[in-house]
Scaffold this motif. Structure first.
Motif, PDB file in Angstrom:
ATOM      1  N   THR A  45      38.995  82.844  11.166  1.00 14.32           N
ATOM      2  CA  THR A  45      38.261  83.007   9.908  1.00 14.32           C
ATOM      3  C   THR A  45      38.599  84.340   9.241  1.00 14.32           C
ATOM      4  OG1 THR A  45      36.436  84.116  11.030  1.00 14.32           O
ATOM      5  CG2 THR A  45      36.303  81.707  10.867  1.00 14.32           C
TER       6      THR A  45
ATOM      7  N   ILE B 162      29.036  88.416  17.905  1.00 16.07           N
ATOM      8  CA  ILE B 162      29.399  87.898  16.581  1.00 16.07           C
ATOM      9  C   ILE B 162      30.598  86.970  16.743  1.00 16.07           C
ATOM     10  CG2 ILE B 162      29.805  88.560  14.164  1.00 16.07           C
ATOM     11  CD1 ILE B 162      27.411  89.986  15.606  1.00 16.07           C
TER      12      ILE B 162
ATOM     13  N   THR C 157      39.157  92.083  13.215  1.00 13.45           N
ATOM     14  CA  THR C 157      40.247  92.461  14.135  1.00 13.45           C
ATOM     15  C   THR C 157      41.401  93.145  13.403  1.00 13.45           C
ATOM     16  OG1 THR C 157      41.257  90.271  13.875  1.00 13.45           O
ATOM     17  CG2 THR C 157      39.781  90.558  15.754  1.00 13.45           C
TER      18      THR C 157
ATOM     19  N   ASN D 272      27.618  93.268  19.320  1.00 16.31           N
ATOM     20  CA  ASN D 272      28.767  93.228  20.233  1.00 16.31           C
ATOM     21  C   ASN D 272      28.757  94.376  21.236  1.00 16.31           C
ATOM     22  OD1 ASN D 272      29.826  90.894  19.233  1.00 16.31           O
ATOM     23  ND2 ASN D 272      31.614  91.810  18.265  1.00 16.31           N
TER      24      ASN D 272
ATOM     25  N   GLY E 208      33.428  84.248  14.891  1.00 15.80           N
ATOM     26  CA  GLY E 208      34.093  83.610  13.753  1.00 15.80           C
ATOM     27  C   GLY E 208      34.697  82.304  14.260  1.00 15.80           C
ATOM     28  N   GLY E 209      36.030  82.233  14.227  1.00 13.61           N
ATOM     29  CA  GLY E 209      36.709  81.009  14.704  1.00 13.61           C
ATOM     30  C   GLY E 209      36.956  81.002  16.205  1.00 13.61           C
ATOM     31  N   ARG E 210      36.616  82.104  16.869  1.00 13.44           N
ATOM     32  CA  ARG E 210      36.783  82.266  18.333  1.00 13.44           C
ATOM     33  C   ARG E 210      38.240  82.044  18.758  1.00 13.44           C
ATOM     34  NH1 ARG E 210      32.178  78.925  18.118  1.00 13.44           N
ATOM     35  NH2 ARG E 210      33.431  77.254  19.039  1.00 13.44           N
ATOM     36  N   THR E 211      39.167  82.524  17.943  1.00 12.13           N
ATOM     37  CA  THR E 211      40.582  82.478  18.343  1.00 12.13           C
ATOM     38  C   THR E 211      41.043  83.837  18.865  1.00 12.13           C
ATOM     39  OG1 THR E 211      41.440  83.113  16.173  1.00 12.13           O
ATOM     40  CG2 THR E 211      41.079  80.761  16.547  1.00 12.13           C
ATOM     41  N   GLY E 212      40.119  84.781  18.969  1.00 14.16           N
ATOM     42  CA  GLY E 212      40.467  86.128  19.420  1.00 14.16           C
ATOM     43  C   GLY E 212      41.011  86.108  20.841  1.00 14.16           C
TER      44      GLY E 212
HETATM   45  C1  FAD Z   1      47.809  80.710  18.624  1.00 19.07           C
HETATM   46  C2  FAD Z   1      47.270  82.060  18.227  1.00 19.07           C
HETATM   47  C3  FAD Z   1      48.069  82.913  17.472  1.00 19.07           C
HETATM   48  C4  FAD Z   1      47.578  84.168  17.102  1.00 19.07           C
HETATM   49  N1  FAD Z   1      48.386  84.992  16.375  1.00 19.07           N
HETATM   50  C5  FAD Z   1      47.924  86.199  15.981  1.00 19.07           C
HETATM   51  C6  FAD Z   1      48.759  87.074  15.218  1.00 19.07           C
HETATM   52  O1  FAD Z   1      49.917  86.794  14.952  1.00 19.07           O
HETATM   53  N2  FAD Z   1      48.214  88.245  14.823  1.00 19.07           N
HETATM   54  C7  FAD Z   1      46.928  88.614  15.122  1.00 19.07           C
HETATM   55  O2  FAD Z   1      46.492  89.702  14.710  1.00 19.07           O
HETATM   56  N3  FAD Z   1      46.133  87.812  15.869  1.00 19.07           N
HETATM   57  C8  FAD Z   1      46.586  86.631  16.303  1.00 19.07           C
HETATM   58  N4  FAD Z   1      45.786  85.821  17.067  1.00 19.07           N
HETATM   59  C9  FAD Z   1      44.446  86.278  17.460  1.00 19.07           C
HETATM   60  C10 FAD Z   1      43.287  85.824  16.532  1.00 19.07           C
HETATM   61  O3  FAD Z   1      43.623  84.639  15.863  1.00 19.07           O
HETATM   62  C11 FAD Z   1      42.925  86.923  15.538  1.00 19.07           C
HETATM   63  O4  FAD Z   1      42.396  88.025  16.247  1.00 19.07           O
HETATM   64  C12 FAD Z   1      41.906  86.481  14.477  1.00 19.07           C
HETATM   65  O5  FAD Z   1      41.816  87.490  13.489  1.00 19.07           O
HETATM   66  C13 FAD Z   1      40.523  86.214  15.046  1.00 19.07           C
HETATM   67  O6  FAD Z   1      39.753  85.533  14.060  1.00 19.07           O
HETATM   68  P1  FAD Z   1      38.493  84.631  14.510  1.00 19.07           P
HETATM   69  O7  FAD Z   1      37.785  84.181  13.286  1.00 19.07           O
HETATM   70  O8  FAD Z   1      38.938  83.581  15.438  1.00 19.07           O
HETATM   71  O9  FAD Z   1      37.605  85.727  15.251  1.00 19.07           O
HETATM   72  P2  FAD Z   1      36.814  85.596  16.622  1.00 19.07           P
HETATM   73  O10 FAD Z   1      37.741  85.298  17.741  1.00 19.07           O
HETATM   74  O11 FAD Z   1      35.638  84.718  16.461  1.00 19.07           O
HETATM   75  O12 FAD Z   1      36.313  87.118  16.762  1.00 19.07           O
HETATM   76  C14 FAD Z   1      37.226  88.162  16.953  1.00 19.07           C
HETATM   77  C15 FAD Z   1      36.437  89.488  16.903  1.00 19.07           C
HETATM   78  O13 FAD Z   1      35.916  89.686  15.590  1.00 19.07           O
HETATM   79  C16 FAD Z   1      34.478  89.727  15.610  1.00 19.07           C
HETATM   80  N5  FAD Z   1      34.024  88.995  14.419  1.00 19.07           N
HETATM   81  C17 FAD Z   1      34.326  87.717  14.061  1.00 19.07           C
HETATM   82  N6  FAD Z   1      33.794  87.439  12.860  1.00 19.07           N
HETATM   83  C18 FAD Z   1      33.155  88.556  12.444  1.00 19.07           C
HETATM   84  C19 FAD Z   1      32.405  88.899  11.284  1.00 19.07           C
HETATM   85  N7  FAD Z   1      32.223  88.027  10.277  1.00 19.07           N
HETATM   86  N8  FAD Z   1      31.874  90.148  11.192  1.00 19.07           N
HETATM   87  C20 FAD Z   1      32.051  91.050  12.190  1.00 19.07           C
HETATM   88  N9  FAD Z   1      32.747  90.779  13.310  1.00 19.07           N
HETATM   89  C21 FAD Z   1      33.287  89.546  13.436  1.00 19.07           C
HETATM   90  C22 FAD Z   1      34.096  89.082  16.930  1.00 19.07           C
HETATM   91  O14 FAD Z   1      32.842  89.556  17.391  1.00 19.07           O
HETATM   92  C23 FAD Z   1      35.233  89.521  17.829  1.00 19.07           C
HETATM   93  O15 FAD Z   1      35.026  90.832  18.276  1.00 19.07           O
HETATM   94  C24 FAD Z   1      46.262  84.569  17.481  1.00 19.07           C
HETATM   95  C25 FAD Z   1      45.465  83.706  18.251  1.00 19.07           C
HETATM   96  C26 FAD Z   1      45.963  82.475  18.633  1.00 19.07           C
HETATM   97  C27 FAD Z   1      45.080  81.578  19.448  1.00 19.07           C
END
Ligand code: FAD
Length: 471
Positions: A142, A71, A149, A453, A73-77
């Protein structure tokens, strides 16, 4: 020759989804193979549903065929949860970006899972409200990823983690069942509350498609101070002092250790707001509703910190530009850290009373395991959450050293980034066998074929819990 599971899934869905929903072969860009922590395997099929019904259709078909999905989202995990593994099909929520009308009376909004965090922040701000979650990756991360997370970030001290901002969820289960609970009621004790199960479950129990989010009054005053402090002990004393003197105002208390401060100002070419050479640096923010009184309280509290020797220098923002510049320095910390190589990143939670013990214990454990290692620390002190980064080629030894200290002081190996694929073998340092077994039982109940996942949070299902995948 038998068609592969992926081919069978694609042909089952072709014609039932629009062309933009299925990407195959060269149409799959390299980005789908990555998250912010690194690269995985480029998937041969990416599914991009445009609404909940299509997510349900995809999951029902994948479940029947036994096709594992990652799964996205924005892939910033930062834990590898959204990074594809061999044989997985990507399910990207990137097209679910609708933001509903804001309910001003209830102070809630319904947003699609693929909506960038920043778009929700902006929509709230446009009607004089605010959203309580903020992280550096706000432009790309996202809402669905934040929920999956249970993202924390810089304002947990004031508003709580993502969990505290969710009043309802729409989730699709592995077999395609849609659970919709978007009423946004402040109170609803009609049986079990299922929503919290999905928050922080890292996409292993269900796919979040929409969320009803709580909003807050927009602050009429936001001010930030950047402080030089003599030591971590002083920072802890200052946090305690400000919590009482600025009760109801304090919204962030971030710390930056000296090596990270010096590295960030050099890397980002920023004029340091306070001189390099202090024992520690802190960024303290208030959110208030009564500008004159709140300003006076903030200034008095900072003056007291100087008088009491808890801070040696303070720079206070006096315009929106200065406010943004001080926060840009804090955001620049991630840019600096990501510019380094051989990083072992640890996102840990530490009981505040044991933080000094942890810093001392981890420093000597790291040095013992790799005398060449260097350590970079910053984080959300107000929440007991440190980003403890070690630069070393010996990743396993570093994890053993740091997590060993975490287990000894009753901390957590994941404060906010989750377990994903990267911290699985360390989960037992934070969770008991009974907790892990209960998590596995939940997984087996919600996703008996392990299509959502798989291999995240814990290793593949133990043999007795596995349901045979169709070939
Ligand atoms: C510069 C930077 C700063 C950051 N700072 C923080 C911070 O301060 N605090 C923090 O907590 N995190 C931080 N992060 C980490 C990240 O941004 C978070 O974990 C964010 O919540 C991930 O969102 P995403 O949409 O990118 O999820 P993704 O990276 O796409 O996915 C993360 C996880 O969620 C799952 N997922 C995604 N979307 C869904 C959905 N719709 N339904 C079910 N599962 C889903 C994925 O399978 C994966 O396991 C940071 C990352 C970066 C690069």
């Amino acid at each position: 020759m038998l068609a592969s599971r992926t081919d069978r899934l694609a042909s089952r869905l072709e014609g039932r989804l629009d062309a933009a929903a299925l990407l195959r072969g060269d149409a799959v860009s390299a980005g789908y193979a990555q998250d912010a922590g690194g690269s995985g395997i480029r998937p041969s099929l990416v599914l991009r549903p445009k609404n909940t019904e299509e997510v349900s259709l995809i999951l029902a078909a994948a479940n029947e065929i036994g096709q594992p999905l990652v799964i996205q989202g924005g892939r910033t995990g930062l834990s590898g949860g959204a990074r594809p593994r061999a044989g997985e099909v990507s399910l990207s929520l990137e097209r679910l970006t609708a933001i509903g009308e804001i309910d001003r009376a209830a102070q809630t909004v319904i947003a699609g899972a693929g909506t960038p965090l920043q778009a929700v922040q902006q929509a709230a701000s446009d009607v004089d409200l605010s959203f309580g979650v903020d992280i550096g990756a706000r432009g790309t991360a996202t809402i669905g990823g934040n929920i999956a997370t249970n993202a924390g970030g810089i304002r947990v001290l004031r508003y709580g983690m993502t969990r505290a901002q969710v009043t309802g969820l729409e989730v699709v289960l592995a077999d395609g069942t849609v659970l919709s609970s978007l009423k946004g009621l402040a109170k609803d004790n009609a049986g079990y509350d299922l929503n919290p199960l999905f928050i922080g479950s890292e996409g292993t129990l269900g796919v979040v498609t929409r969320a009803c989010l709580k909003l807050h009054p927009k602050p009429r005053i936001e001010r930030v101070a950047f402080l030089a402090l003599p030591s971590l002990a002083a920072a802890q004393a200052l946090l305690q002092q400000l919590r009482s003197e600025l009760a109801g105002l304090l919204s962030a208390f971030e710390v930056i250790f000296p090596a990270v401060y010096a590295g960030t100002v050099a890397h980002c070419r920023i004029a340091p707001p306070v001189a390099i050479g202090a024992g520690l640096y802190a960024l303290v923010e208030i959110h208030g509703q009564a500008p004159d009184q709140d300003n006076a309280r903030f200034e008095a509290a900072l003056a007291a910190a100087l008088d009491d020797g808890l801070a040696s220098d303070v720079v206070l923002s006096s315009s929106q530009r200065e406010f943004a510049a001080l926060w840009a320095l804090r955001d620049g910390v991630s840019d600096y850290i990501f510019s380094l190589d051989n990083l072992c990143g640890f996102d840990i939670a530490v009981p505040l009373a044991r933080m000094q013990d942890f810093i001392a214990g981890a420093a000597s454990a790291v040095r013992f395991a790799d005398p060449e290692a260097s350590v970079f620390v910053f984080g959300h002190l107000g929440d007991g959450n440190l980003h403890y980064i070690v630069r070393s080629r010996q990743a396993h030894a570093m994890a053993e050293a740091v997590y060993g200290q975490i287990a000894a002081i009753g901390g957590s190996i994941s404060a906010e980034h989750g377990i994903g694929t990267e911290k699985i073998k360390w989960l037992g340092f934070s969770r008991s066998e009974a907790e892990i077994t209960t998590m596995r039982r939940l997984k087996a109940t919600f996703d008996p074929k392990h299509i959502l996942n798989p291999g995240r949070v814990f290793a593949e299902a133990p043999a007795e819990m596995q349901v045979e995948w169709a070939s």
